[in-house]
Write an enzyme that holds these catalytic residues in place. Structure first.
Site, PDB file in Angstrom:
ATOM      1  N   ASN A 151       0.823  -1.225   0.000  1.00 58.96           N
ATOM      2  CA  ASN A 151       0.000   0.000   0.000  1.00 58.96           C
ATOM      3  C   ASN A 151       0.853   1.268   0.000  1.00 58.96           C
ATOM      4  OD1 ASN A 151       0.765  -0.590   2.640  1.00 58.96           O
ATOM      5  ND2 ASN A 151      -1.099   0.255   3.529  1.00 58.96           N
ATOM      6  N   LYS A 174      11.932  -8.444   2.544  1.00 60.74           N
ATOM      7  CA  LYS A 174      11.090  -8.993   1.479  1.00 60.74           C
ATOM      8  C   LYS A 174      10.124  -7.892   1.093  1.00 60.74           C
ATOM      9  CE  LYS A 174       7.181 -10.866   1.527  1.00 60.74           C
ATOM     10  NZ  LYS A 174       6.630 -10.045   0.401  1.00 60.74           N
ATOM     11  N   GLU A 177       5.556  -7.872  -3.737  1.00 62.60           N
ATOM     12  CA  GLU A 177       5.715  -8.449  -5.081  1.00 62.60           C
ATOM     13  C   GLU A 177       4.898  -7.712  -6.131  1.00 62.60           C
ATOM     14  OE1 GLU A 177       5.304 -10.328  -2.333  1.00 62.60           O
ATOM     15  OE2 GLU A 177       7.400 -10.968  -2.278  1.00 62.60           O
ATOM     16  N   SER A 228      -1.385  -7.784   7.484  1.00 57.75           N
ATOM     17  CA  SER A 228      -2.655  -8.086   8.142  1.00 57.75           C
ATOM     18  C   SER A 228      -2.439  -8.727   9.515  1.00 57.75           C
ATOM     19  CB  SER A 228      -3.490  -9.016   7.267  1.00 57.75           C
ATOM     20  OG  SER A 228      -2.832 -10.251   7.138  1.00 57.75           O
ATOM     21  N   GLU A 249       3.319  -4.208  12.870  1.00 55.22           N
ATOM     22  CA  GLU A 249       2.450  -3.072  12.516  1.00 55.22           C
ATOM     23  C   GLU A 249       1.333  -3.668  11.679  1.00 55.22           C
ATOM     24  OE1 GLU A 249       0.447  -0.632  11.263  1.00 55.22           O
ATOM     25  OE2 GLU A 249       1.903   0.020   9.757  1.00 55.22           O
ATOM     26  N   CYS A 283      -3.678   1.409   6.730  1.00 59.12           N
ATOM     27  CA  CYS A 283      -4.012   0.748   8.001  1.00 59.12           C
ATOM     28  C   CYS A 283      -4.661   1.713   9.002  1.00 59.12           C
ATOM     29  CB  CYS A 283      -2.778   0.082   8.597  1.00 59.12           C
ATOM     30  SG  CYS A 283      -1.368   1.188   8.706  1.00 59.12           S
ATOM     31  N   GLU A 380     -11.337  -5.510   8.986  1.00 51.03           N
ATOM     32  CA  GLU A 380     -10.702  -4.333   8.393  1.00 51.03           C
ATOM     33  C   GLU A 380     -11.102  -4.226   6.925  1.00 51.03           C
ATOM     34  OE1 GLU A 380      -6.435  -4.533   8.040  1.00 51.03           O
ATOM     35  OE2 GLU A 380      -6.315  -2.359   8.165  1.00 51.03           O
TER      36      GLU A 380
HETATM   37  P1  NAD Z   1      -2.409 -10.515   2.485  1.00 55.12           P
HETATM   38  O1  NAD Z   1      -2.657 -10.875   3.904  1.00 55.12           O
HETATM   39  O2  NAD Z   1      -2.316 -11.576   1.453  1.00 55.12           O
HETATM   40  O3  NAD Z   1      -1.032  -9.704   2.379  1.00 55.12           O
HETATM   41  C1  NAD Z   1      -0.736  -8.564   3.188  1.00 55.12           C
HETATM   42  C2  NAD Z   1       0.783  -8.410   3.218  1.00 55.12           C
HETATM   43  O4  NAD Z   1       1.350  -9.468   3.985  1.00 55.12           O
HETATM   44  C3  NAD Z   1       1.411  -8.535   1.828  1.00 55.12           C
HETATM   45  O5  NAD Z   1       2.471  -7.613   1.739  1.00 55.12           O
HETATM   46  C4  NAD Z   1       1.927  -9.957   1.770  1.00 55.12           C
HETATM   47  O6  NAD Z   1       3.063 -10.085   0.941  1.00 55.12           O
HETATM   48  C5  NAD Z   1       2.294 -10.214   3.202  1.00 55.12           C
HETATM   49  N1  NAD Z   1       2.187 -11.619   3.578  1.00 55.12           N
HETATM   50  C6  NAD Z   1       1.103 -12.429   3.441  1.00 55.12           C
HETATM   51  N2  NAD Z   1       1.363 -13.655   3.932  1.00 55.12           N
HETATM   52  C7  NAD Z   1       2.642 -13.632   4.388  1.00 55.12           C
HETATM   53  C8  NAD Z   1       3.489 -14.584   5.010  1.00 55.12           C
HETATM   54  N3  NAD Z   1       3.060 -15.816   5.312  1.00 55.12           N
HETATM   55  N4  NAD Z   1       4.737 -14.198   5.354  1.00 55.12           N
HETATM   56  C9  NAD Z   1       5.187 -12.947   5.086  1.00 55.12           C
HETATM   57  N5  NAD Z   1       4.432 -12.000   4.505  1.00 55.12           N
HETATM   58  C10 NAD Z   1       3.178 -12.327   4.162  1.00 55.12           C
HETATM   59  O7  NAD Z   1      -3.526  -9.503   2.067  1.00 55.12           O
HETATM   60  P2  NAD Z   1      -3.689  -8.519   0.836  1.00 55.12           P
HETATM   61  O8  NAD Z   1      -4.995  -8.851   0.161  1.00 55.12           O
HETATM   62  O9  NAD Z   1      -2.477  -8.377  -0.007  1.00 55.12           O
HETATM   63  O10 NAD Z   1      -3.864  -7.196   1.657  1.00 55.12           O
HETATM   64  C11 NAD Z   1      -5.036  -6.940   2.370  1.00 55.12           C
HETATM   65  C12 NAD Z   1      -4.868  -7.067   3.840  1.00 55.12           C
HETATM   66  O11 NAD Z   1      -3.529  -6.876   4.221  1.00 55.12           O
HETATM   67  C13 NAD Z   1      -5.657  -5.962   4.497  1.00 55.12           C
HETATM   68  O12 NAD Z   1      -6.866  -6.453   4.970  1.00 55.12           O
HETATM   69  C14 NAD Z   1      -4.775  -5.438   5.580  1.00 55.12           C
HETATM   70  O13 NAD Z   1      -5.155  -5.982   6.823  1.00 55.12           O
HETATM   71  C15 NAD Z   1      -3.417  -5.968   5.298  1.00 55.12           C
HETATM   72  N6  NAD Z   1      -2.450  -4.921   4.968  1.00 55.12           N
HETATM   73  C16 NAD Z   1      -2.065  -4.121   5.965  1.00 55.12           C
HETATM   74  C17 NAD Z   1      -1.158  -3.127   5.710  1.00 55.12           C
HETATM   75  C18 NAD Z   1      -0.717  -2.206   6.802  1.00 55.12           C
HETATM   76  O14 NAD Z   1      -0.236  -1.139   6.506  1.00 55.12           O
HETATM   77  N7  NAD Z   1      -0.830  -2.607   8.079  1.00 55.12           N
HETATM   78  C19 NAD Z   1      -0.665  -2.963   4.433  1.00 55.12           C
HETATM   79  C20 NAD Z   1      -1.092  -3.825   3.412  1.00 55.12           C
HETATM   80  C21 NAD Z   1      -1.977  -4.822   3.707  1.00 55.12           C
END
Ligand code: NAD
Length: 477
Positions: A151, A174, A177, A228, A249, A283, A380
């Site tokens: 984001n 990391k 992607e 997340s 975070e 977030c 969320e």
């Molecule tokens: P997602 O849970 O698939 O991915 C969110 C992030 O976590 C991505 O960057 C992903 O690469 C990383 N991730 C996922 N599984 C992982 C693992 N096992 N190990 C390491 N990294 C991992 O969800 P999404 O659809 O890409 O994003 C939506 C959700 O992600 C939102 O609901 C939000 O809660 C969360 N999010 C939060 C922030 C934040 O600033 N806190 C930023 C981006 C996404």
């Protein structure tokens, strides 16, 4: 215009050793604009070995030299704001002005951490005996494994990189992607400033494969994750199993309380701005609007008019105020949350639908009458959905604000200093912003409580996460 994206391992830009890559899509068109390398085990092993070597060298570089190099990286970043902004809009979708602001504010973050790194003081503790000297020394914790999302492809990474580099740690990060180009441009600014090989290593790949390998690895001493809550809980438990400290975070579901004495126009302007910025994919985004019943109708009408007037489009168009969602999964999430809310009695004031079928655009959406058991009021949303509720008294508004397990950010609007003090004390939240939007600056804390995580990525305490304390007691003989 979109750059060729590589990983950065041991001071060299490289593709995956296994030759694997994934496409990168422009969310405004859904079309491929490039490829991202997908690291394999050999790449990760190289990154880990480089981080170990980089740490041994970098920890012995004086804080003043680290400071000078970081300031140089910040200056380089500032000269590249325009091109990095374009890269970010192409891969992430946010309007170009927002995208350009990100490397510019990241440069300020680097400067601030560089300065603060020079103040990692130890202490002298008065001893019980004449010939004894007792000191504490702050030392870098060691190689860090960091995971950052899409984001804010630069601003989520820059805090972790700057915290590590300022304190003498090395880092394997990391990056995201689906938005790798701008994150790589951040790392390039450090590389071009002359950072020694191995201090920053950037990889991309299958997130779960990388975290499952890096977190338990003996070279890694600290873990930092932004993403997340569900993933954060999993990674925190993995780190706990291996006794590694973590900074988490995580997600939020931020309440915004608008009191009867508030400046309604100011509240509408700032809350709509915060809600629809980055298409709601933030977030700290306000996501439950608690409006006093005496001003509810007026607030909802004005907020809805602002949402309707929002120009949605390709972030490259200077007229655009809200870009597309970052990927197709977010569209599916928005559709599921809206349809569940409506099924349970929620009403759509405006929006509620995907726009067209090219790219990942969704309408700025305002809902009323959404019951508390709807998914939207509990999960969320991470998108442009604004559910409105009215409240009778401040205690009930605060009870609703604190109902969820999240506790990242909270907003309030009031002209009464007594009410401002009450909401500041009453919110169960890591950050509270009253009558303005004052979150996310480098010098102030940034972090949550409850399921929103722990640790801070701003303010002086952010550096603590990358340091350990060594106590030395010395008897002169
Ligand atoms: P997602 O849970 O698939 O991915 C969110 C992030 O976590 C991505 O960057 C992903 O690469 C990383 N991730 C996922 N599984 C992982 C693992 N096992 N190990 C390491 N990294 C991992 O969800 P999404 O659809 O890409 O994003 C939506 C959700 O992600 C939102 O609901 C939000 O809660 C969360 N999010 C939060 C922030 C934040 O600033 N806190 C930023 C981006 C996404």
């Amino acid at each position: 215009m979109y750059p060729d994206v590589s990983m950065y391992i041991d001071g060299a830009w490289c593709k995956s050793a296994g030759g694997k890559s994934d496409p990168i899509l422009n969310p405004a068109t859904g079309e491929s604009i490039g490829t991202v390398p997908i690291a394999n085990r050999a790449d990760l092993d190289r990154a880990l070995a480089a981080a170990e070597k980089g740490f041994k060298a970098w920890r012995n570089v004086s804080t003043f030299e680290r400071y000078k190099l970081m300031r140089k990286a910040a200056e380089i970043l500032r000269t590249r704001v325009a091109e990095i902004g374009e890269t970010m809009t192409l891969e992430q979708g946010k309007p170009l002005a927002e995208a350009k602001a990100e490397p510019a504010s990241a440069a300020d973050v680097i400067d601030w951490f560089a300065e603060e790194g020079r103040r990692t003081y130890g202490s002298l503790i008065p001893a019980r005996f004449d010939n004894v000297t007792q000191t504490t020394i702050r030392e870098p914790i060691g190689p860090v494994a960091a995971f950052t999302p899409w984001n804010f492809p630069i601003n989520q990474a820059v805090r972790k990189i700057s915290g590590a580099v300022a304190t003498g740690c090395s880092i394997v990060i990391k990056g995201p992607e689906n938005t790798p180009g701008s994150c790589a441009a951040l790392v390039r600014a450090f590389a071009d400033a002359g950072l020694p090989p191995g201090v920053i290593n950037l990889v991309f790949g299958v997130p779960a494969e990388i975290s499952e390998y890096l977190i338990p690895h003996p070279i890694i001493r600290k873990v930092s994750f932004t993403g997340s809550t569900a993933v954060g809980k999993h990674l925190a438990s993995l780190a706990g199993l291996h006794m590694k400290p973590v900074t988490m975070e995580l997600g939020g579901h931020s309440p915004a309380i608008v009191c009867p004495d508030a400046d309604i126009d100011l509240a509408v302007k700032l809350l709509a701005g915060a809600k629809f910025r980055n298409a709601g994919q933030i977030c700290t985004n306000p996501s439950r609007f608690l409006i006093h019943e005496s001003i509810y109708n007026s607030f909802v009408e004005k907020f809805t008019a602002t949402a309707k007037a929002m120009k949605v489009g390709d972030g490259m168009d200077p007229e655009t105020r809200m870009g597309p969602l970052a990927h197709a999964r977010r569209i599916e999430s928005m559709e599921a949350l809206v349809s569940d809310a409506v099924k349970r009695g929620g009403k759509i004031k405006t929006g509620g639908k995907r726009i067209g079928n090219k790219g990942f655009f969704f309408e700025p959406t305002v809902l009323t009458d959404v019951p508390l058991d709807a998914r939207l009021m509990n999960e969320e949303p991470f998108g442009p959905l604004a559910p409105m509720m009215s409240y009778k008294d401040l205690d009930s508004a605060l009870a609703e604000a604190n109902r969820l397990r999240y506790g990242l950010a909270a907003y309030a609007f009031t002209n009464s200093s007594k009410t401002a003090a009450a909401v500041a004390a009453g919110f169960e939240s890591g950050m509270v912003t009253i009558n303005h939007h004052g979150l996310g600056l480098p010098e102030v804390p940034f972090g949550g409580v409850k399921d929103s995580g722990y640790g801070t990525e701003g303010g002086a305490a952010a550096l603590e996460a990358y340091l350990v304390t060594k106590f030395v007691t010395h008897a002169k003989i």
